[in-house]
Design an enzyme around this catalytic site. Structure first.
Site, PDB file in Angstrom:
ATOM      1  N   ASP A 262      -3.129 -57.475   5.866  1.00  0.00           N
ATOM      2  CA  ASP A 262      -4.060 -58.497   5.403  1.00  0.00           C
ATOM      3  C   ASP A 262      -3.349 -59.442   4.453  1.00  0.00           C
ATOM      4  O   ASP A 262      -2.149 -59.317   4.195  1.00  0.00           O
ATOM      5  CB  ASP A 262      -5.254 -57.834   4.701  1.00  0.00           C
ATOM      6  CG  ASP A 262      -6.510 -58.692   4.722  1.00  0.00           C
ATOM      7  OD1 ASP A 262      -6.455 -59.812   5.246  1.00  0.00           O
ATOM      8  OD2 ASP A 262      -7.554 -58.232   4.222  1.00  0.00           O
TER       9      ASP A 262
ATOM     10  N   HIS B 258      -7.026 -51.198  12.545  1.00  0.00           N
ATOM     11  CA  HIS B 258      -7.842 -52.186  13.260  1.00  0.00           C
ATOM     12  C   HIS B 258      -7.190 -52.640  14.555  1.00  0.00           C
ATOM     13  O   HIS B 258      -7.870 -53.180  15.434  1.00  0.00           O
ATOM     14  CB  HIS B 258      -8.202 -53.382  12.357  1.00  0.00           C
ATOM     15  CG  HIS B 258      -7.100 -54.332  12.043  1.00  0.00           C
ATOM     16  ND1 HIS B 258      -6.356 -54.281  10.878  1.00  0.00           N
ATOM     17  CD2 HIS B 258      -6.627 -55.410  12.720  1.00  0.00           C
ATOM     18  CE1 HIS B 258      -5.486 -55.271  10.854  1.00  0.00           C
ATOM     19  NE2 HIS B 258      -5.623 -55.975  11.965  1.00  0.00           N
TER      20      HIS B 258
ATOM     21  N   ASP C 206      -5.190 -48.667   6.457  1.00  0.00           N
ATOM     22  CA  ASP C 206      -5.203 -49.381   7.741  1.00  0.00           C
ATOM     23  C   ASP C 206      -3.987 -48.991   8.578  1.00  0.00           C
ATOM     24  O   ASP C 206      -3.041 -49.764   8.737  1.00  0.00           O
ATOM     25  CB  ASP C 206      -5.233 -50.892   7.491  1.00  0.00           C
ATOM     26  CG  ASP C 206      -5.766 -51.665   8.685  1.00  0.00           C
ATOM     27  OD1 ASP C 206      -5.846 -51.076   9.784  1.00  0.00           O
ATOM     28  OD2 ASP C 206      -6.100 -52.848   8.536  1.00  0.00           O
TER      29      ASP C 206
ATOM     30  N   GLY D 199      -1.623 -61.662  13.930  1.00  0.00           N
ATOM     31  CA  GLY D 199      -0.605 -61.205  14.878  1.00  0.00           C
ATOM     32  C   GLY D 199       0.420 -60.339  14.184  1.00  0.00           C
ATOM     33  O   GLY D 199       1.062 -59.493  14.810  1.00  0.00           O
TER      34      GLY D 199
ATOM     35  N   ASN E 122     -12.427 -57.452   2.674  1.00  0.00           N
ATOM     36  CA  ASN E 122     -11.560 -58.204   3.582  1.00  0.00           C
ATOM     37  C   ASN E 122     -11.036 -59.467   2.895  1.00  0.00           C
ATOM     38  O   ASN E 122     -11.780 -60.171   2.221  1.00  0.00           O
ATOM     39  CB  ASN E 122     -12.343 -58.587   4.842  1.00  0.00           C
ATOM     40  CG  ASN E 122     -11.442 -58.988   5.984  1.00  0.00           C
ATOM     41  OD1 ASN E 122     -10.302 -58.545   6.069  1.00  0.00           O
ATOM     42  ND2 ASN E 122     -11.954 -59.817   6.877  1.00  0.00           N
ATOM     43  N   TRP E 123      -9.732 -59.745   3.068  1.00  0.00           N
ATOM     44  CA  TRP E 123      -9.071 -60.910   2.461  1.00  0.00           C
ATOM     45  C   TRP E 123      -9.128 -60.870   0.934  1.00  0.00           C
ATOM     46  O   TRP E 123      -9.152 -61.916   0.285  1.00  0.00           O
ATOM     47  CB  TRP E 123      -9.683 -62.222   2.946  1.00  0.00           C
ATOM     48  CG  TRP E 123      -9.681 -62.437   4.419  1.00  0.00           C
ATOM     49  CD1 TRP E 123     -10.746 -62.354   5.269  1.00  0.00           C
ATOM     50  CD2 TRP E 123      -8.563 -62.776   5.241  1.00  0.00           C
ATOM     51  NE1 TRP E 123     -10.367 -62.615   6.555  1.00  0.00           N
ATOM     52  CE2 TRP E 123      -9.031 -62.888   6.574  1.00  0.00           C
ATOM     53  CE3 TRP E 123      -7.212 -63.005   4.986  1.00  0.00           C
ATOM     54  CZ2 TRP E 123      -8.200 -63.208   7.644  1.00  0.00           C
ATOM     55  CZ3 TRP E 123      -6.379 -63.325   6.044  1.00  0.00           C
ATOM     56  CH2 TRP E 123      -6.868 -63.419   7.352  1.00  0.00           C
TER      57      TRP E 123
ATOM     58  N   SER F 235      -0.478 -58.248  12.021  1.00  0.00           N
ATOM     59  CA  SER F 235      -1.157 -56.981  11.753  1.00  0.00           C
ATOM     60  C   SER F 235      -0.375 -55.827  12.362  1.00  0.00           C
ATOM     61  O   SER F 235      -0.024 -55.857  13.543  1.00  0.00           O
ATOM     62  CB  SER F 235      -2.568 -57.002  12.339  1.00  0.00           C
ATOM     63  OG  SER F 235      -3.423 -57.807  11.583  1.00  0.00           O
TER      64      SER F 235
END
Length: 751
Positions: free
Chosen positions: A705, A120, A258, A686, A249-250, A688
């Site tokens: 995540d 991402h 990813d 950040g 997600n989450w 990530s």
């Protein structure tokens, strides 16, 4: 998905550290270690009991803080097998391999400038290069040769930290002697610019910045090597890189690949350079080694990266207002944006591609805010904040703290005023910056205003040092821009601004050209504004480099005319903000110092986009909501896959799983390839793409995540509920080699 100091000089922040000259490709790393199955039986682990009992206290630590005796002792007890103090040196392994993408984190993984980060985090590069006939956002991308690597765009830079220096005294000394707040702000800004100018002088390719921690009780000058030619190398198919999409997600368990690869290039003279076919790969001094030994539950893991923002050091009053007012308002705003992006995706073509990228970011932010609000409203988060506030009050009441107590009381009044105008200010800024074309116009007007001044007197962000970034942004504009999307979001921002009382939005009449605020008035204004010629890159660059205010007025461009009309009120607002900032600069350090000095043990400052380290263990959830192990495995994808987005794995991946074609990447315990794992690490947006390291400092995964309950830990740390989610490096290696058959990259990575 997670989408900026005390101590002396770690390394000379202004020492010479230009990149080494270009040289022939470096030799491959040393021969690989045996695969996990070939390892001898594990010896008893003397640190396992300590790791099992470990309760993470939280902390995104400054590198300098890892040299503290208490930190060294803790990491030793958890089984660290390297020189722990090396973590405090940004030029040593492993920190020298960690880089900032400006919005994500990455790390060098080969001697030829190969960078690993999240899938991402490469969305912008995929989007820039996608067309309706070559949709890399959906289908992924692989450069089988270096000649096939595609530019990530002129605005995509990589920043490598070179050193840190405490400049607290340089910034704060004698400020209290300047009574006039306007003059005090000017002095603070002058000191910032002088520190940066001295650091960058005669050092092309070096970028320096001053940041504050502990509410401005400490200031740090950080030096970066800025690499400007970044290229997209590999990103897997969307149904691998974003598997599970919005649904997962989450959440945990996860099966998301990813990951992506980029490469940094420099000029043949060994210096950072803009994109050119003649450039050569950058050879970093340090790159991470991919781990070969298996990772297990309760193992020590660390994440080094550039976390964006946390607010744990906010006051109780600030947090209470956020819960009651700011978070609910922001959630409503993001929901409207999400619905708009969803509608735009129905239009097809490039608009749909770009709207999809926008929607992904909006949805991530929306879930973050919703999770934060939910987490803070449940349990004892606010009670913990109140207890901390009471403890601070008691500390300030102690003899000798009278000056700090008075400063904090004055600061609270400023903060209260800020809260009263926060929503109106946000509506204004989002309307005045609601269009990318209007943002361009604002930039051109501001640069024209600053151009006649001596460079040292220009506002921060508009000096000669900033011009290359402005030029890069304009060159990036065309591949990023879509007028349908731009107009739709601008219209939404204008509509939202109409809820303000007329007295609080005189600027809206300036934008619309009328006091009317109905749909007809808004659409008429948009029809007029979008006749602008600012979509012409040649014109934008010409104006950026030489236009005066008089030149801009002669153009009679609707967006530029609007920016000129808004400029007087903008300057008035900026002047008021500067006066408030000057007062805060005197008062807030007392609050930060009191928080730091009254803490029991070391206190990590809030994240601010600068290099940090966090550590903990691989650890499954204690919450029964998340049953199961700390690792997920590839065969689980077969049970999860529906063949429909977002659970629609590519046939090649499903086939390899069915045939159990694990290569050498199977985990000896799982009997198959691990996909993701969870830890108790303290991370945030950040982070990530941040490398996850084992006890030997080797790469075992990428942070991408956290569980939804973890997001409230950005405000109040909760060890029991907080988990970070990482993609296992073995899944990366398996997909790269067994699914996409990227043989050249596998050889470069010694896989």
């Amino acid at each position: 998905m997670r989408l900026v100091l005390a101590g002396g000089l770690v390394v000379a922040a202004c020492s010479s550290s230009a990149p080494k000259p270009a040289s022939p490709p470096s030799p491959a790393p040393a021969a690989p270690e045996p695969t996990p199955a070939a390892h001898a039986p594990a010896k008893p682990d003397p640190n396992l009991a300590a790791r099992t009992k470990f309760e993470n206290p939280g902390g995104m630590w400054l590198p300098q803080q890892l040299a503290l005796p208490s930190q060294v002792e803790t990491l030793k007890s958890l089984g660290a097998e390297f020189d722990i103090k090396s973590l405090s040196d940004p030029l040593a392994d492993p920190m020298g391999a960690v880089v900032s993408l400006g919005f994500c984190t990455g790390s060098f993984v080969s001697p030829d400038g190969l960078i690993i980060t999240n899938h991402h985090c490469a969305q912008g590069a995929l989007d820039v290069n996608s067309t309706k006939d070559a949709n890399y956002v959906e289908n992924g991308f692989l450069a089988r040769t270096r000649a096939e690597e595609k530019t990530a765009g002129p605005a995509q830079h990589i920043y490598v930290a070179q050193g840190f220096r405490d400049v607290t005294h340089d910034v704060l000394d004698n400020l209290s002697k300047i009574a006039d707040s306007t003059k005090r702000y000017a002095e603070i800004e002058s000191r910032y610019k002088a520190l940066v100018a001295a650091c960058e002088k005669d050092r092309p390719g070096i970028k320096c910045e001053v940041t504050k921690t502990y509410h401005g009780a400490e200031y740090t000058l950080t030096e970066y090597l800025e690499l400007r030619d970044i290229r997209l190398v590999w990103a897997p198919h969307r149904a691998i890189g974003n598997y599970g999409g919005e649904i997962d997600n989450w959440a945990w368990p996860r099966h998301t690949g990813d990951f992506s690869l980029m490469r940094a290039y420099i000029g043949k003279d060994g210096k950072p350079a803009d994109f050119s076919p003649d450039n050569v790969p950058y050879h970093p001094k340090h790159f991470l080694k991919i781990a070969r030994a298996p990772l297990s539950e309760h193992d020590l893991v660390m994440v080094a990266g550039y976390p964006g923002r946390t607010s744990r050091l906010d006051t109780y009053a600030e947090t209470k207002w956020d819960i009651e007012t700011w978070y609910p308002w922001t959630i409503e705003r993001l929901k409207a944006s999400y619905e708009l992006a969803s509608e735009l995706m129905k239009l097809g073509g490039n608009t749909a591609i770009k709207a999809g990228v926008a929607k992904q970011g909006i949805q991530n932010g929306l879930e973050n805010y919703e999770g934060t609000l939910d987490g803070l409203k449940k349990g004892d988060a606010l009670a913990k904040k109140k207890a901390a506030a009471d403890k601070l009050t008691a500390y300030l009441a102690m003899p000798g703290h009278e000056a700090a107590r008075a400063a904090v009381a004055k600061l609270e009044k400023i903060q209260e005023h800020h809260r009263q105008v926060a929503i109106a200010d946000s509506l204004r800024s989002r309307a005045e910056g609601g269009s990318d074309l209007l943002k361009v116009a604002h930039t051109l007007v501001r640069i024209a205003e600053e151009r006649p001044k001596p460079d040292a007197k220009r506002e921060l962000g508009y000096q000669d040092r900033d011009m290359p970034d402005h030029v890069a942004a304009q060159k990036q504009f065309a591949p990023d821009y879509d007028q349908t999307i731009d107009r739709a979001f601008f219209r939404l921002a204008l509509k939202r601004a109409t809820v303000l009382p007329a007295a609080q939005r005189p600027w809206l009449a300036t934008i619309l050209g009328t006091k009317a605020t109905d749909d007809k008035a808004i659409d008429a204004a948009l029809d007029r504004l979008y006749k602008s010629k600012l979509t012409d890159e040649e014109l934008r660059l010409k104006l950026l480099k030489s236009a005066t205010t008089a030149d801009l007025r002669k153009l009679h461009d609707p967006f530029i005319d609007l920016a000129l009309a808004l400029a007087p009120e903008r300057r008035k607002k900026e002047a008021a903000d500067k006066r408030e900032a000057a007062e805060t600069a005197l008062l807030a350090p007392a609050l930060g110092a009191a928080m730091r000095d009254s803490a029991e043990g070391a206190l990590a400052p809030d994240a601010n986009g600068t290099l940090r380290i966090t550590y903990g263990t691989v650890r499954r959830f204690e919450d029964p909501k998340y049953p199961g192990a700390a690792f997920t495995a590839a065969p689980e994808i077969l049970k999860k896959d529906t063949g429909k987005d977002p659970f629609d794995s590519p046939p090649a991946l499903l086939d390899a799983i069915k045939k159990k074609q694990w290569g050498k990447w199977a985990d000896p315990t799982l009997g198959s390839v691990p996909v993701c794992f969870i830890s108790d690490l303290d991370t945030t947006g950040g982070n990530s793409g941040s490398p996850t390291l084992n006890a030997r400092g080797e790469l075992v995964g990428l942070l991408f995540d956290g569980n939804i309950e973890s997001v409230s830990s950005d405000v109040v740390w909760n060890a029991a509920l907080t988990r970070s989610i990482h993609v296992d490096i073995r899944y990366f290696a398996w997909v790269l080699t067994q699914i996409d058959h990227a043989d050249a990259l596998a050889k470069e990575l010694n896989l």
